[in-house]
Design a protein around this motif. Structure first.
Motif, PDB file in Angstrom:
ATOM      1  N   MET A   1      59.949  46.603  44.480  1.00  0.00           N
ATOM      2  CA  MET A   1      58.817  46.892  43.094  1.00  0.00           C
ATOM      3  C   MET A   1      57.191  46.291  43.981  1.00  0.00           C
ATOM      4  SD  MET A   1      58.980  44.789  39.459  1.00  0.00           S
ATOM      5  CE  MET A   1      58.515  45.587  38.415  1.00  0.00           C
ATOM      6  N   PRO A   2      56.891  48.265  43.147  1.00  0.00           N
ATOM      7  CA  PRO A   2      55.272  47.768  43.735  1.00  0.00           C
ATOM      8  C   PRO A   2      54.522  47.273  43.001  1.00  0.00           C
ATOM      9  CG  PRO A   2      55.843  50.170  41.840  1.00  0.00           C
ATOM     10  CD  PRO A   2      57.148  49.339  42.722  1.00  0.00           C
ATOM     11  N   PRO A   3      52.985  46.801  43.534  1.00  0.00           N
ATOM     12  CA  PRO A   3      52.477  46.032  42.530  1.00  0.00           C
ATOM     13  C   PRO A   3      52.341  46.189  41.138  1.00  0.00           C
ATOM     14  CG  PRO A   3      51.320  46.616  45.021  1.00  0.00           C
ATOM     15  CD  PRO A   3      52.873  47.160  44.246  1.00  0.00           C
ATOM     16  N   GLN A   4      52.059  45.461  40.492  1.00  0.00           N
ATOM     17  CA  GLN A   4      51.822  46.270  38.927  1.00  0.00           C
ATOM     18  C   GLN A   4      51.096  45.797  38.464  1.00  0.00           C
ATOM     19  OE1 GLN A   4      54.940  46.723  37.010  1.00  0.00           O
ATOM     20  NE2 GLN A   4      55.373  47.022  38.730  1.00  0.00           N
ATOM     21  N   ILE A   5      49.627  46.357  38.797  1.00  0.00           N
ATOM     22  CA  ILE A   5      48.211  46.733  38.873  1.00  0.00           C
ATOM     23  C   ILE A   5      47.632  47.554  38.202  1.00  0.00           C
ATOM     24  CG2 ILE A   5      47.458  44.995  40.221  1.00  0.00           C
ATOM     25  CD1 ILE A   5      46.955  47.307  42.352  1.00  0.00           C
ATOM     26  N   ARG A   6      46.267  47.674  37.359  1.00  0.00           N
ATOM     27  CA  ARG A   6      46.260  49.197  36.655  1.00  0.00           C
ATOM     28  C   ARG A   6      45.427  49.942  37.593  1.00  0.00           C
ATOM     29  NH1 ARG A   6      44.086  45.007  33.628  1.00  0.00           N
ATOM     30  NH2 ARG A   6      42.465  45.020  35.180  1.00  0.00           N
ATOM     31  N   PRO A   7      46.195  51.322  37.384  1.00  0.00           N
ATOM     32  CA  PRO A   7      45.542  52.563  38.583  1.00  0.00           C
ATOM     33  C   PRO A   7      43.747  52.783  38.107  1.00  0.00           C
ATOM     34  CG  PRO A   7      46.469  53.127  36.872  1.00  0.00           C
ATOM     35  CD  PRO A   7      46.578  52.290  36.373  1.00  0.00           C
ATOM     36  N   ILE A   8      43.221  52.601  38.897  1.00  0.00           N
ATOM     37  CA  ILE A   8      41.895  52.954  38.351  1.00  0.00           C
ATOM     38  C   ILE A   8      41.498  54.435  39.358  1.00  0.00           C
ATOM     39  CG2 ILE A   8      40.871  49.991  39.774  1.00  0.00           C
ATOM     40  CD1 ILE A   8      40.684  50.172  41.893  1.00  0.00           C
ATOM     41  N   SER A   9      39.607  54.435  39.220  1.00  0.00           N
ATOM     42  CA  SER A   9      39.157  55.597  39.014  1.00  0.00           C
ATOM     43  C   SER A   9      39.216  55.440  40.932  1.00  0.00           C
ATOM     44  CB  SER A   9      38.431  56.475  38.712  1.00  0.00           C
ATOM     45  OG  SER A   9      37.018  55.458  38.546  1.00  0.00           O
ATOM     46  N   ALA A  10      38.847  57.220  41.318  1.00  0.00           N
ATOM     47  CA  ALA A  10      39.003  57.445  42.741  1.00  0.00           C
ATOM     48  C   ALA A  10      38.047  56.795  43.163  1.00  0.00           C
ATOM     49  CB  ALA A  10      39.000  59.234  43.096  1.00  0.00           C
ATOM     50  N   GLU A  11      36.660  56.815  42.162  1.00  0.00           N
ATOM     51  CA  GLU A  11      35.530  56.355  42.412  1.00  0.00           C
ATOM     52  C   GLU A  11      35.710  54.874  43.134  1.00  0.00           C
ATOM     53  OE1 GLU A  11      30.611  56.091  40.862  1.00  0.00           O
ATOM     54  OE2 GLU A  11      32.546  57.004  39.580  1.00  0.00           O
ATOM     55  N   LEU A  12      36.302  53.698  41.522  1.00  0.00           N
ATOM     56  CA  LEU A  12      35.793  52.841  41.837  1.00  0.00           C
ATOM     57  C   LEU A  12      36.943  52.614  42.880  1.00  0.00           C
ATOM     58  CD1 LEU A  12      35.310  50.027  39.938  1.00  0.00           C
ATOM     59  CD2 LEU A  12      37.231  50.507  38.883  1.00  0.00           C
ATOM     60  N   GLN A  13      37.920  53.134  43.501  1.00  0.00           N
ATOM     61  CA  GLN A  13      39.008  53.241  44.345  1.00  0.00           C
ATOM     62  C   GLN A  13      38.265  52.960  45.607  1.00  0.00           C
ATOM     63  OE1 GLN A  13      42.633  52.009  44.839  1.00  0.00           O
ATOM     64  NE2 GLN A  13      41.172  51.059  46.862  1.00  0.00           N
ATOM     65  N   ALA A  14      37.363  54.607  45.780  1.00  0.00           N
ATOM     66  CA  ALA A  14      36.254  53.990  47.212  1.00  0.00           C
ATOM     67  C   ALA A  14      35.718  52.324  47.107  1.00  0.00           C
ATOM     68  CB  ALA A  14      35.332  55.176  46.561  1.00  0.00           C
ATOM     69  N   PRO A  46      49.416  28.014  39.703  1.00  0.00           N
ATOM     70  CA  PRO A  46      48.132  29.478  39.145  1.00  0.00           C
ATOM     71  C   PRO A  46      49.665  29.855  38.369  1.00  0.00           C
ATOM     72  CG  PRO A  46      49.132  29.567  41.230  1.00  0.00           C
ATOM     73  CD  PRO A  46      49.528  28.389  40.907  1.00  0.00           C
ATOM     74  N   ARG A  47      48.647  31.040  37.919  1.00  0.00           N
ATOM     75  CA  ARG A  47      49.195  32.226  37.713  1.00  0.00           C
ATOM     76  C   ARG A  47      49.274  33.161  38.843  1.00  0.00           C
ATOM     77  NH1 ARG A  47      48.300  33.413  31.968  1.00  0.00           N
ATOM     78  NH2 ARG A  47      46.790  31.745  30.719  1.00  0.00           N
ATOM     79  N   THR A  48      50.455  33.700  38.690  1.00  0.00           N
ATOM     80  CA  THR A  48      51.026  34.625  39.601  1.00  0.00           C
ATOM     81  C   THR A  48      51.423  36.237  39.239  1.00  0.00           C
ATOM     82  OG1 THR A  48      53.187  33.538  39.377  1.00  0.00           O
ATOM     83  CG2 THR A  48      51.378  32.591  41.200  1.00  0.00           C
ATOM     84  N   ASP A  49      50.504  36.151  38.469  1.00  0.00           N
ATOM     85  CA  ASP A  49      51.175  37.926  38.607  1.00  0.00           C
ATOM     86  C   ASP A  49      49.901  38.856  39.009  1.00  0.00           C
ATOM     87  OD1 ASP A  49      49.431  36.750  35.850  1.00  0.00           O
ATOM     88  OD2 ASP A  49      48.345  38.481  35.909  1.00  0.00           O
ATOM     89  N   ASP A  50      50.461  40.042  39.230  1.00  0.00           N
ATOM     90  CA  ASP A  50      49.703  40.984  40.604  1.00  0.00           C
ATOM     91  C   ASP A  50      48.469  41.277  39.709  1.00  0.00           C
ATOM     92  OD1 ASP A  50      51.985  40.740  41.929  1.00  0.00           O
ATOM     93  OD2 ASP A  50      52.522  42.955  40.948  1.00  0.00           O
ATOM     94  N   GLN A  51      47.986  41.184  38.451  1.00  0.00           N
ATOM     95  CA  GLN A  51      46.595  41.567  38.108  1.00  0.00           C
ATOM     96  C   GLN A  51      45.588  40.574  37.857  1.00  0.00           C
ATOM     97  OE1 GLN A  51      46.147  45.279  36.910  1.00  0.00           O
ATOM     98  NE2 GLN A  51      43.915  44.339  37.540  1.00  0.00           N
ATOM     99  N   PHE A  52      46.367  39.788  38.022  1.00  0.00           N
ATOM    100  CA  PHE A  52      45.002  38.240  38.048  1.00  0.00           C
ATOM    101  C   PHE A  52      45.264  37.749  40.040  1.00  0.00           C
ATOM    102  CE2 PHE A  52      44.869  33.721  38.989  1.00  0.00           C
ATOM    103  CZ  PHE A  52      43.899  33.226  37.498  1.00  0.00           C
TER     104      PHE A  52
END
Length: 308
Positions: A1-14, A46-52
């Motif tokens: 299962m892929p990480p459960q995180i929000r996608p981010i813009s190309a600029e932010l990813q860079a 702790p919390r262990t969700d991927d986004q956190f």
């Protein structure tokens, strides 16, 4: 299962790739490494969700050892000092009264990709609310930003401390013990990236508190402090258009921002109730226990937490 995180813009990813050592293809493995380590810590819940968890990886530039230490300190300090760092009741009347006066706001428009915040201590009467109670509101807002503000985590935050309307009573509520706790939490536990702190419209008594805080901070953070007696010199670093309408700028209305955060507090009610169960149990900590009295004792000198 892929990480459960929000996608981010190309600029932010860079920015995350270039500045924080983020490798998108490795995120799943990095998250799993932290979760495996958490499973091996009997004292830590702790919390262990991927986004956190990715906020901590990003805040530590993907150093797994630094991430472990920061996550541990985050929950250690929240457990030891819940009245400051582990808020669980967003329906507390005093908390909401303070929030609705707007001492702390995050502005909608970014400055070169960096989140802007304004702290206006003077809007909160010192005779009615303590600085600790005001900081509770700030702690709630920081936690929400940690969860949902990718720009604050990846690009950082510039905080403007506007002292207009503040009094000596506000200043002298900041005890050395409180200053030590807040500095330790900000530098050692929180993964939000502070880019600069600007103090503007300073008042009598400010210098005493400032000189108390500054030596507690790392040299890097000391270099990010700027003091402006008036707003003119601030505008050389934060152009007027990036300030709220009430300051003559174009970056949102304080009244509207405060109302939006009031709604956000309601939406996060259950999340903060759950904070009560995410704690550490120092009796179960492997190795030497933390001696909090020596770290924060009124007579003792401040030292960084020694956490495995």
């Amino acid at each position: 299962m892929p990480p459960q995180i929000r996608p981010i813009s190309a600029e932010l990813q860079a920015n995350a790739t270039n500045n924080l050592n983020e490798v998108p293809e490795r995120i799943e493995a990095d998250l799993q490494a932290i979760k495996t380590w958490i499973d091996q810590q009997p004292h830590l819940n702790p919390r262990t969700d991927d986004q956190f968890l990715i906020a901590f990886l990003r805040g530590c530039k993907y150093s797994l050892e630094r991430t472990k230490a920061k996550l541990d300190k985050y929950y250690t300090l929240r457990t030891k000092y819940p009245e400051l760092f582990n808020i669980t009741n967003l329906d507390d009347p005093k908390l909401r009264e303070i929030q609705r006066q707007g001492p702390i706001v995050y502005l909608p428009n970014l400055l070169n990709g960096v989140r802007l915040g304004i702290f206006r201590l003077g809007v909160v009467p010192a005779e009615k609310y303590s600085i600790g109670e005001v900081m509770q509101v700030g702690q709630v807002m920081q936690e929400i930003a940690l969860i949902e503000d990718d720009y604050a985590i990846i690009n950082g935050v510039i905080l403007i401390m506007d002292m207009s309307g503040a009094t000596a009573s506000h200043m002298f509520q900041m005890t050395p013990g409180l200053a030590k706790k807040m500095t330790a939490f900000s530098e050692e536990a929180l993964p939000v990236r502070p880019k600069a702190q600007h103090f503007v419209n300073t008042i009598t008594g400010f210098e005493t508190v400032f000189n108390m805080f500054k030596p507690m901070m790392s040299k890097k953070q000391q270099g990010r402090l700027f003091v402006h007696s008036k707003i003119d010199s601030l505008l050389e670093q934060v152009p007027l258009e990036y300030l709220p309408k009430e300051y003559g700028g174009q970056n949102g209305s304080l009244a509207e921002i405060i109302a939006e955060w009031d709604t956000k507090f309601d939406a996060y009610r259950e999340h903060f109730k759950d904070n009560a169960k995410y704690v550490t149990n120092e009796k179960l900590r492997p190795g030497k226990p933390i001696d909090f009295d020596s770290i924060y004792g009124t007579e003792g000198s401040f030292r960084k937490l020694d956490v495995d």
